[in-house]
Enzyme design. Structure first.
Site, short mmCIF file in Angstrom:
data_model
loop_
_atom_site.label_atom_id
_atom_site.label_comp_id
_atom_site.label_asym_id
_atom_site.label_seq_id
_atom_site.Cartn_x
_atom_site.Cartn_y
_atom_site.Cartn_z
N HIS A 1 0.87 -1.18 0.00
CA HIS A 1 0.00 0.00 0.00
C HIS A 1 0.90 1.22 0.00
O HIS A 1 1.67 1.42 0.93
CB HIS A 1 -0.90 -0.01 1.23
CG HIS A 1 -1.77 -1.23 1.31
ND1 HIS A 1 -3.02 -1.29 0.74
CD2 HIS A 1 -1.55 -2.46 1.85
CE1 HIS A 1 -3.53 -2.50 0.94
NE2 HIS A 1 -2.66 -3.23 1.61
N LEU A 2 0.81 2.01 -1.05
CA LEU A 2 1.65 3.21 -1.15
C LEU A 2 0.88 4.48 -0.78
O LEU A 2 1.45 5.55 -0.72
CB LEU A 2 2.25 3.33 -2.55
CG LEU A 2 3.15 2.15 -2.97
CD1 LEU A 2 3.70 2.38 -4.38
CD2 LEU A 2 4.30 1.95 -1.99
N ASP B 1 -8.78 -5.58 -2.41
CA ASP B 1 -8.07 -5.74 -1.15
C ASP B 1 -8.50 -4.75 -0.08
O ASP B 1 -8.76 -3.59 -0.34
CB ASP B 1 -6.57 -5.60 -1.35
CG ASP B 1 -5.82 -5.93 -0.07
OD1 ASP B 1 -5.92 -7.06 0.39
OD2 ASP B 1 -5.16 -5.03 0.48
N HIS C 1 -2.14 -12.58 1.29
CA HIS C 1 -1.71 -12.72 2.70
C HIS C 1 -2.35 -13.89 3.44
O HIS C 1 -3.01 -13.71 4.46
CB HIS C 1 -1.93 -11.43 3.47
CG HIS C 1 -3.24 -10.72 3.24
ND1 HIS C 1 -4.46 -11.36 3.23
CD2 HIS C 1 -3.51 -9.41 3.01
CE1 HIS C 1 -5.41 -10.47 3.01
NE2 HIS C 1 -4.87 -9.29 2.88
N ASP D 1 2.67 -6.92 2.18
CA ASP D 1 1.49 -6.20 2.68
C ASP D 1 1.92 -4.96 3.45
O ASP D 1 1.33 -4.61 4.48
CB ASP D 1 0.58 -7.09 3.53
CG ASP D 1 -0.81 -6.46 3.73
OD1 ASP D 1 -1.10 -5.41 3.13
OD2 ASP D 1 -1.61 -7.03 4.51
N HIS E 1 0.82 3.55 8.25
CA HIS E 1 -0.22 4.38 8.86
C HIS E 1 0.44 5.50 9.62
O HIS E 1 1.35 5.24 10.42
CB HIS E 1 -1.08 3.56 9.84
CG HIS E 1 -2.01 2.60 9.17
ND1 HIS E 1 -3.07 3.04 8.39
CD2 HIS E 1 -2.06 1.25 9.15
CE1 HIS E 1 -3.72 1.98 7.94
NE2 HIS E 1 -3.12 0.88 8.37
N PHE F 1 -5.60 -1.34 11.13
CA PHE F 1 -4.89 -2.59 10.84
C PHE F 1 -3.71 -2.29 9.90
O PHE F 1 -3.85 -1.48 8.98
CB PHE F 1 -5.82 -3.56 10.12
CG PHE F 1 -6.92 -4.15 10.96
CD1 PHE F 1 -6.64 -5.21 11.82
CD2 PHE F 1 -8.21 -3.67 10.90
CE1 PHE F 1 -7.66 -5.79 12.58
CE2 PHE F 1 -9.23 -4.24 11.66
CZ PHE F 1 -8.95 -5.29 12.50
N GLY F 2 -2.60 -2.96 10.11
CA GLY F 2 -1.52 -2.88 9.12
C GLY F 2 -0.18 -2.51 9.72
O GLY F 2 -0.10 -1.87 10.77
#
Lengths: 421, 319
Positions: free
Chosen positions: A61-62, A151, A231, A303, A307, A321-322
């Site tokens: 995720h960019l 996703d 994932h 993944d 954040h 999440f992440g």
């Protein structure tokens, strides 16, 4: 020209594992072999390193467009380069969602202007990833996407998944699904088990994922088209993928470094460990490592999910999440898989190169005429990851402060050195 | 003593049994003070305690308020309804703001598990967890233990039965941790979705059982938990069935050991989890629990923010 001398060249496609030189000329590999010379070339002494085809990350995720305080295409790809990745596949859950050729072109224009590594965008399955009607997939394909996914959300229904898989097959695009049964996911913040019971945190069982994997494999059987499970985190899901492969279905899967490294016992109330799918049990981790070793798992994907601090510096229940992942992925693979003796080195390299390439219907070879994308890494370099020093704009890594053995040392994209440790 | 001086009280789980016994011992003089016509001490005069209740509470907030007042401390109350939380302030900012008002201690209740630990990692003063989500409610377990110890003379090796919505109960978790440290055999009893298998791994000596008759047989202490009305809206559990299968009635209580104690953390739903005849019966300790709550919280505040010494510098509390 760039002449990489005396590296341990590992090329999974040809089965090569030998000390050799690699000569790059412009954007292509000019030669691979022993004792190469080139009068005008810049020399890189790779005597202490492994020389591998450029690493591909199937899942990241960019955050650009829409959430540039967490990450941008520039910062994210710099972090990817530091992790040894030469091509990364950003998921479409940006704002706006990458569900049109216009957004895909915006991403690729930004990548051309500011990207440190190649960007292979993933488009949305459905318009706005809302799970209703198909997105403009052929248009995005023309603009440059390499796969489709909703996703962040599972593909909403079996019917939509069927349509997407049938529609994407002639376009040569795999459908990547974030497998999750929404009713079991609702309200949960970690994996259900002894740890969630002890912490009083709402847990989701492993079946949250595996129920959806079962559905998706049935649809793959129905359509005979390509399905890639994102994932994958649970032993049961992996077993179903193994069985689907045995039956000859076009089902592939990826596993993240955090899922093959951590267990739910590590979570406590530390929001850096909050990720979806959640970190599984010890048994899940063992099964994932076995799947990485035996070929059931096709790729290691990060993944990478940056954040900004305000989304993580909150109560566990409220945190996003992440976790970030580019810069620690290879080091985790080396320590958890290779140095532990569980997975051979050539297989580890495959999981970062030919494995993900194959998922996308591409090839990855270290041979004359191929793109000059290379990842050079050390098996023994001792270092410590500090999130504060990361190239990412975000700091949400559970591996902050972790000491590693082995690291990416140089990343070469289109014949240019984009990272040197 | 082999344990470290208490800096915060975030949960029972990390405390050694000796430290729990010490805390209960410290509560004894404060229990005696509850019986005096004049209950106010000057021990914590000049100190102040923030009562930060991010989740509504009546009894726990008043109990901590009474404990602080009787020690001479001032309280600053903070309630969810009037909180800046509604204005979008983060928990970290709220904690720093409260700390900047220079209290000596923060007592907090919050709907998120881990919230008290979160605040304790960010402020330089003691934090007392007055209930965090589903995680722990340590002072409730301490007051329950004090009540049991007073009635039975010892906390060692008891047969305990906890009834009701175990998985959503911070009271159950704290009690399981506490009693298990003293060798209790603990039976968790309730509808299957409220007593998941993982709860058995919470502490040694815990088992689950879905038959209330079997769960009560031989019990020396029976704890009935409050059934939260909103949980009744979840799929699959009609109120009538709960009453039929799990209400603590006189007939069922008769299966326990003679004189078995009945505890309830309150507030009770009479006629739902507990039959009024049991709630008001001779085995019920419900009001003693409330009185002991003030004593335990006095002891705790005293240990956390009182003088450097032990109880020696307390004014003599006559028997």
């Amino acid at each position: 020209m760039l002449l990489i001398k005396n590296g341990r060249v590992i090329d999974p496609a040809s089965g090569t594992d030998a000390r050799m030189d690699v000569l790059l000329d412009g954007d292509r590999i000019a030669a691979v072999g022993p004792n190469l010379t080139a009068a005008s070339a810049e020399i890189v002494d790779a005597g202490a390193w492994v020389v591998a085809p450029g690493f591909i990350d199937l899942h990241c995720h960019l955050r650009e467009p829409g959430d540039e305080t967490s990450e941008t295409i520039a910062s994210g790809t710099r972090a990817a380069a530091r992790g040894g990745f030469t091509a990364v596949c950003p998921m479409p859950n940006t704002r706006p969602v990458n569900d049109s050729a216009a957004v895909t072109r915006f991403i690729l224009d930004r990548a051309a202007a500011a990207g440190a590594v190649r960007i292979w965008p993933i488009g949305a399955v459905s318009a706005g990833s809302r799970g209703e009607q198909l997105a403009e997939i052929a248009g995005m394909k023309e603009a440059g996407i390499v796969a489709v996914s909703d996703d962040g959300h599972p593909v909403a229904s079996a019917k939509l998944l069927r349509q997407a898989m049938e529609y994407c097959a002639p376009l040569g695009l795999p459908v990547i699904d974030h497998c999750e049964e929404p009713s079991l996911f609702a309200g949960a913040v970690m994996r259900e088990g002894p740890s969630s019971a002890r912490l009083g945190l709402s847990g989701m069982p492993a079946a949250t994922e595996s129920i959806a994997v079962a559905r998706d494999i049935q649809v793959a059987g129905l359509t005979q088209a390509r399905l890639h499970v994102a994932h994958l985190s649970a032993a049961n899901s992996l077993e179903m993928v193994r069985e689907a492969k045995r039956r000859g279905l076009g089902v592939t899967c990826e596993v993240t470094p955090h899922h093959f490294t951590l267990t739910d016992e590590d979570v406590h109330y530390d929001t850096r460990f909050k990720v979806n799918p959640p970190i599984g049990s010890r048994e899940d981790r063992e099964a994932l490592v076995a799947g990485l070793a035996d070929g059931t798992v096709d790729a290691i994907a990060t993944d990478h999910a940056p954040h900004e601090a305000p989304r993580k510096e909150v109560e566990f229940d409220r945190a996003s999440f992440g976790m970030t992942g580019f810069e620690t992925a290879l080091a985790l693979a080396l320590s958890e898989l290779y140095h532990s003796g569980r997975v051979g080195l050539a297989r580890v390299v495959e999981l970062f190169t030919t494995g993900p390439a194959c998922v996308l219907g591409k090839t990855r070879r270290l041979a004359r005429g191929e793109p000059a994308d290379l990842t050079l890494f050390s098996l023994d370099h001792a270092w410590t990851f500090h999130a504060a020093d990361s190239a990412s704009l975000s700091r949400n890594s559970p591996f902050d402060g972790r000491a590693f053995r082995g690291a990416p040392m140089m990343t070469i994209v289109v014949g240019r050195i984009v990272f040197r440790r | 003593m082999t344990f470290e001086r208490l800096r915060h009280l975030l949960g029972i789980e990390p405390l050694p049994a000796e430290q729990i016994s010490f805390l209960l011992d410290q509560a004894r003089p404060f229990q005696q003070i509850q019986r005096h016509p004049l209950k106010k001490l000057a021990t914590l005069r000049g100190k102040s305690v923030v009562l930060a209740f991010f989740e509504p509470s009546t009894r726990t907030r008043i109990s901590f308020g009474a404990a602080a007042a009787r020690l001479g401390a001032d309280t600053m109350a903070f309630q969810a309804e009037s909180s800046s939380l509604k204005k979008g302030e983060s928990l970290a900012d709220t904690a720093w703001t409260l700390e900047a008002m220079k209290p000596d201690c923060i007592v907090m209740r919050h709907a998120a598990s881990g919230a008290a630990q979160f605040v304790s990692e960010r402020v330089g003063i003691p934090v007392v967890n007055a209930g965090d989500g589903l995680h722990e409610h340590p002072t409730q377990a301490l007051l329950d233990a004090l009540t049991i110890r007073d009635r039975r003379g010892s906390l060692e090796n008891l047969e305990i039965t906890i009834l009701g919505d175990i998985v959503h109960s911070r009271v159950a978790r704290s009690n399981v941790h506490l009693l298990s440290k003293f060798g209790a055999r603990i039976t968790l009893c309730g509808p299957a979705m409220w007593v998941p298998r993982e709860m058995e791994s919470l502490a040694p000596g815990v088992r689950r059982c879905f038959s209330i008759d079997e769960a009560l047989r031989g019990a020396e202490v029976v704890m009935a938990l409050r059934v939260q009305q909103e949980r009744m809206n979840e799929p699959g559990l009609p109120r009538e069935d709960y009453i039929r299968l799990y209400q603590l009635t006189p007939a069922r209580l008769a299966l326990a050991r003679p004189g078995a104690l009945v505890l309830h953390p309150g507030p009770m739903n009479r006629g739902l989890e507990i039959d009024p005849a049991v709630a008001d019966g001779p085995q019920s300790c419900v009001l003693e629990q409330v009185t002991n709550g003030v004593a335990v919280r006095m002891a705790l505040l005293y240990l956390l923010i009182g003088g450097p010494g032990g109880l020696e510098d307390l004014p003599h509390a006559p028997d």
